[in-house]
Design a protein around this motif. Sequence first.
Motif, PDB file in Angstrom:
ATOM      1  N   PHE A 209      10.309   2.102  -4.278  1.00 21.28           N
ATOM      2  CA  PHE A 209       8.891   2.316  -4.531  1.00 21.28           C
ATOM      3  C   PHE A 209       8.603   1.346  -5.840  1.00 21.28           C
ATOM      4  CE2 PHE A 209       8.748   5.893  -1.833  1.00 21.28           C
ATOM      5  CZ  PHE A 209       7.255   5.896  -1.340  1.00 21.28           C
ATOM      6  N   VAL A 210       9.591   1.207  -6.638  1.00 20.18           N
ATOM      7  CA  VAL A 210       9.468   0.643  -8.003  1.00 20.18           C
ATOM      8  C   VAL A 210       9.168  -0.653  -7.720  1.00 20.18           C
ATOM      9  CG1 VAL A 210      10.440  -0.083 -10.127  1.00 20.18           C
ATOM     10  CG2 VAL A 210      10.542   2.509  -9.377  1.00 20.18           C
ATOM     11  N   VAL A 211      10.327  -1.329  -6.819  1.00 14.54           N
ATOM     12  CA  VAL A 211      10.091  -2.812  -6.730  1.00 14.54           C
ATOM     13  C   VAL A 211       9.260  -3.105  -5.476  1.00 14.54           C
ATOM     14  CG1 VAL A 211      12.267  -3.200  -7.944  1.00 14.54           C
ATOM     15  CG2 VAL A 211      12.255  -2.716  -5.421  1.00 14.54           C
ATOM     16  N   GLY A 212       8.742  -2.276  -4.723  1.00 18.58           N
ATOM     17  CA  GLY A 212       8.160  -2.574  -3.599  1.00 18.58           C
ATOM     18  C   GLY A 212       8.803  -3.005  -2.228  1.00 18.58           C
ATOM     19  N   SER A 213      10.151  -2.389  -2.162  1.00 15.38           N
ATOM     20  CA  SER A 213      10.765  -2.795  -1.049  1.00 15.38           C
ATOM     21  C   SER A 213      10.796  -1.776   0.281  1.00 15.38           C
ATOM     22  CB  SER A 213      12.075  -3.371  -1.296  1.00 15.38           C
ATOM     23  OG  SER A 213      13.136  -3.188  -0.480  1.00 15.38           O
ATOM     24  N   PRO A 214      10.036  -1.865   1.231  1.00 16.45           N
ATOM     25  CA  PRO A 214      10.327  -0.916   2.457  1.00 16.45           C
ATOM     26  C   PRO A 214      11.637  -0.558   2.676  1.00 16.45           C
ATOM     27  CG  PRO A 214       8.733  -2.668   3.122  1.00 16.45           C
ATOM     28  CD  PRO A 214       9.430  -3.268   1.831  1.00 16.45           C
TER      29      PRO A 214
ATOM     30  N   SER B  12       3.717  -4.455 -16.307  1.00 16.77           N
ATOM     31  CA  SER B  12       2.388  -4.746 -16.506  1.00 16.77           C
ATOM     32  C   SER B  12       1.626  -3.632 -17.106  1.00 16.77           C
ATOM     33  CB  SER B  12       1.745  -5.604 -15.176  1.00 16.77           C
ATOM     34  OG  SER B  12       1.970  -4.773 -14.142  1.00 16.77           O
ATOM     35  N   SER B  13       0.506  -3.787 -17.784  1.00 15.11           N
ATOM     36  CA  SER B  13      -0.356  -3.262 -18.392  1.00 15.11           C
ATOM     37  C   SER B  13      -1.009  -2.352 -17.573  1.00 15.11           C
ATOM     38  CB  SER B  13      -1.403  -3.690 -19.356  1.00 15.11           C
ATOM     39  OG  SER B  13      -2.011  -4.826 -18.840  1.00 15.11           O
ATOM     40  N   GLU B  14      -1.517  -2.702 -16.080  1.00 15.89           N
ATOM     41  CA  GLU B  14      -2.209  -2.036 -15.173  1.00 15.89           C
ATOM     42  C   GLU B  14      -1.143  -1.245 -14.136  1.00 15.89           C
ATOM     43  OE1 GLU B  14      -1.380  -5.646 -12.909  1.00 15.89           O
ATOM     44  OE2 GLU B  14      -1.367  -5.052 -14.863  1.00 15.89           O
ATOM     45  N   ALA B  15      -0.041  -0.757 -14.800  1.00 10.70           N
ATOM     46  CA  ALA B  15       0.648  -0.062 -14.039  1.00 10.70           C
ATOM     47  C   ALA B  15       0.002   1.239 -13.420  1.00 10.70           C
ATOM     48  CB  ALA B  15       1.870   0.350 -14.713  1.00 10.70           C
ATOM     49  N   GLY B  16      -0.146   1.355 -12.129  1.00 15.24           N
ATOM     50  CA  GLY B  16      -0.943   2.661 -11.890  1.00 15.24           C
ATOM     51  C   GLY B  16      -0.113   4.102 -11.784  1.00 15.24           C
ATOM     52  N   LEU B  17      -0.677   5.004 -11.183  1.00 16.28           N
ATOM     53  CA  LEU B  17       0.109   6.268 -11.172  1.00 16.28           C
ATOM     54  C   LEU B  17       1.358   6.332 -10.278  1.00 16.28           C
ATOM     55  CD1 LEU B  17      -0.238   9.315 -12.052  1.00 16.28           C
ATOM     56  CD2 LEU B  17      -1.135   9.547  -9.924  1.00 16.28           C
ATOM     57  N   VAL B  18       1.145   5.480  -9.101  1.00 20.24           N
ATOM     58  CA  VAL B  18       2.345   5.219  -8.206  1.00 20.24           C
ATOM     59  C   VAL B  18       3.403   4.838  -9.009  1.00 20.24           C
ATOM     60  CG1 VAL B  18       3.192   4.475  -6.024  1.00 20.24           C
ATOM     61  CG2 VAL B  18       0.801   5.251  -6.222  1.00 20.24           C
ATOM     62  N   GLU B  19       3.491   3.493  -9.642  1.00 22.47           N
ATOM     63  CA  GLU B  19       4.535   2.982 -10.368  1.00 22.47           C
ATOM     64  C   GLU B  19       4.981   3.670 -11.409  1.00 22.47           C
ATOM     65  OE1 GLU B  19       1.612   1.309  -9.557  1.00 22.47           O
ATOM     66  OE2 GLU B  19       2.206  -0.582  -8.652  1.00 22.47           O
ATOM     67  N   ILE B  20       4.227   4.382 -12.011  1.00 24.47           N
ATOM     68  CA  ILE B  20       4.981   5.371 -13.097  1.00 24.47           C
ATOM     69  C   ILE B  20       5.602   6.519 -12.725  1.00 24.47           C
ATOM     70  CG2 ILE B  20       4.315   7.260 -14.960  1.00 24.47           C
ATOM     71  CD1 ILE B  20       3.375   4.454 -15.864  1.00 24.47           C
ATOM     72  N   VAL B  21       5.176   7.126 -11.489  1.00 22.59           N
ATOM     73  CA  VAL B  21       5.665   8.227 -10.718  1.00 22.59           C
ATOM     74  C   VAL B  21       7.136   7.665 -10.170  1.00 22.59           C
ATOM     75  CG1 VAL B  21       5.994   9.944  -8.850  1.00 22.59           C
ATOM     76  CG2 VAL B  21       3.653   9.719 -10.380  1.00 22.59           C
ATOM     77  N   SER B  22       7.149   6.596  -9.425  1.00 21.35           N
ATOM     78  CA  SER B  22       8.356   6.081  -8.989  1.00 21.35           C
ATOM     79  C   SER B  22       9.370   5.958 -10.045  1.00 21.35           C
ATOM     80  CB  SER B  22       8.237   4.925  -8.136  1.00 21.35           C
ATOM     81  OG  SER B  22       7.207   4.098  -8.559  1.00 21.35           O
TER      82      SER B  22
ATOM     83  N   GLY C 160       0.954  -1.305  -0.083  1.00 26.03           N
ATOM     84  CA  GLY C 160       0.303   0.151   0.129  1.00 26.03           C
ATOM     85  C   GLY C 160       0.967   1.427   0.111  1.00 26.03           C
ATOM     86  N   LEU C 161       0.497   2.214  -0.786  1.00 25.02           N
ATOM     87  CA  LEU C 161       1.218   3.291  -0.887  1.00 25.02           C
ATOM     88  C   LEU C 161       1.400   4.047   0.294  1.00 25.02           C
ATOM     89  CD1 LEU C 161       2.359   5.411  -2.934  1.00 25.02           C
ATOM     90  CD2 LEU C 161       0.253   6.455  -3.247  1.00 25.02           C
ATOM     91  N   ARG C 162       0.187   3.924   1.120  1.00 20.64           N
ATOM     92  CA  ARG C 162       0.207   4.886   2.447  1.00 20.64           C
ATOM     93  C   ARG C 162       1.287   4.551   3.513  1.00 20.64           C
ATOM     94  NH1 ARG C 162      -5.288   6.006   5.347  1.00 20.64           N
ATOM     95  NH2 ARG C 162      -5.185   3.931   5.983  1.00 20.64           N
ATOM     96  N   GLU C 163       1.362   3.192   3.487  1.00 14.96           N
ATOM     97  CA  GLU C 163       2.571   2.469   4.472  1.00 14.96           C
ATOM     98  C   GLU C 163       3.806   3.025   3.710  1.00 14.96           C
ATOM     99  OE1 GLU C 163      -0.092   0.767   3.560  1.00 14.96           O
ATOM    100  OE2 GLU C 163      -0.784  -0.211   5.337  1.00 14.96           O
ATOM    101  N   ALA C 164       3.975   2.924   2.443  1.00 17.43           N
ATOM    102  CA  ALA C 164       5.387   3.457   1.898  1.00 17.43           C
ATOM    103  C   ALA C 164       5.657   4.686   2.089  1.00 17.43           C
ATOM    104  CB  ALA C 164       5.218   2.905   0.425  1.00 17.43           C
ATOM    105  N   LEU C 165       4.677   5.742   2.040  1.00 18.24           N
ATOM    106  CA  LEU C 165       5.012   7.282   2.174  1.00 18.24           C
ATOM    107  C   LEU C 165       5.283   7.188   3.738  1.00 18.24           C
ATOM    108  CD1 LEU C 165       2.331   8.531  -0.154  1.00 18.24           C
ATOM    109  CD2 LEU C 165       4.803   8.335  -0.176  1.00 18.24           C
TER     110      LEU C 165
END
Lengths: 103, 468
Positions: free
Chosen positions: B231-236, B114-124, A3-8
């Motif tokens: 953010f791109v690969v989703g790693s906190p 993937s085709s459903e890339a959202g705004l967050v993916e694009i921005v990151s 989730g974006l919120r957690e990431a932010l």
Amino acid sequence: MNGLREALWVLLLGSLLGLELIGKVPPTLHTPLMSGANAISGITMLASLTLIVRAGDNPVLLLLGAASLAFALFNVVGGFVVTDRMLAMFSRRAPAERGGRSN
Amino acid sequence: MALSTTLSWAIDLLAVLLLALGLKGLSKVRSARSANGLAALAMGLAVVGLLIQELPGPQAWLWIAAGTAIGGLAGLLTAQRVPMTAMPEVVALFNGCGGMASLLVALAVALFQSSEAGLVEIVSIVVSVIVGAITFSGSLVAMGKLQGWIATPGWTQGQVRHGVNIALALVALVAAIALPAGPAGPALPLLVVASTLLGIGVTLPIGGADMPVVISLLNSYSGVAAAAAGFVVGSPLLIVAGAMVGAAGLILTQVMCTAMNRSLLSVLFGGALGGGGTGHVGGGGDEAGYSRITSCSAEECALALEGAERVVFVPGYGLAVAQAQHTLRELAKLLEAQGTEVSYAIHPVAGRMPGHMNVLLAEADVPYEQLVEMDAINPDFPRTDVVIVLGANDVVNPDAKTDPSSPLYGMPVLEVDRSRQVFVVKRSLGAGYAGIRNGLFELPQTAMVFGDAKAVLQSLVTELRSAA
């Protein structure tokens, strides 16, 4: 991403942590600190690894992943070793650590 | 599966904790070295945690091994062989490669998202590409400038450069907005090229003297690039570490600016103030600006040294360039042998980077206790017989205390003008980094010894030896 919120939140708290960690730095340590922080910024190698693992059989992805891993590791390994070399010079009191160094 | 997820999660937490402790420890002399090791350990842990969770297949292992072998070995060899004097360049090089890594990750994800890339993916992805490319090209330019490979072209000092850079930034922006339309189009290559050129465009006009600040800032950028890649690969973990380095780099940049009495804005947009490290583009302050200059030979300087009870060396950029730290140490040993008290006055920004001079002198076996920081040594100058300034200029300029019209006014300086006799070893009367005239040169107790720092020190050593 869970989730974006957690990431932010993570981004915000991480930034605040970074601001707090380095308060008063003696000038002696500016260069080693910069070099050490630089090595840590090579943490992007985690992204490279993720990329390779999830690449499946796509040769372009594998190649890009391996290339970025090489660049990142160059940064990480080089950065830590160089920092250690610099800091080793300040800890003269332990003479055993000298010697064997080319420079 | 559940177990390995929990395990890797715990490892990630531990890694973040150790990274933070490492970064903190790096800012204290006593703990710095072990902190560096701690941070390295944390990075290793993070990798282990990731591998446990993702469980790479045989083919992935092969590519991982290839990348690790090439990058790790190259890094190790480079780090072990580089001379201490070239440290700023090497940090710039490493930093640029970190930026490149983020750039490549983002490119790969952008090409095959993937085709459903959202705004967050694009921005990151966009942030990662832009910041990564700027970090890469900017760091390489910084390295080239410090090495003297790249001069400061004349056009970059005019107002044109702002137009060029703004145009490049706009192109990058347009490409970024066009990116979601499809990775196959021209948007992605355009974004990469515009960002790369922007990195060159903003770094090229900056003079060599300000390069350390720029490298520090680019270092902060590479943290931001890493966080964006997170953010791109989703790693906190990547986000935390990147954000931490980004923020810490910003603080360090600010600390350096303060020490150099420069504002970050004027470093970034003010252009070169005399061309510094590349010895190019004479700003102001040419040789005609001085009168009442006394110059003397190395012999006269040696004579003064023989009679001195207390000597202070002020090493600066010129000493680093001439790689004369070992010869300086030799001279200091001779002086100590004749009973003279020797110390080294270290200005916070002496050398090519703050703290660089301490590293160089430590390399030449100068005892740590003899390196005295500015605030500690300033009260001692009145009881100092001879001060020898070696390739330093602005940091000993008394105008910084007395002349409100001097650009240096307000910068803390070493008060060498209060000592009995000052010798300034310098190649010529050319201006310092900042192209600012130095009132010290005209004082009655000051004598100039013209020449390369190493050559002058060598003849001083010879003189003292023959006298003994």
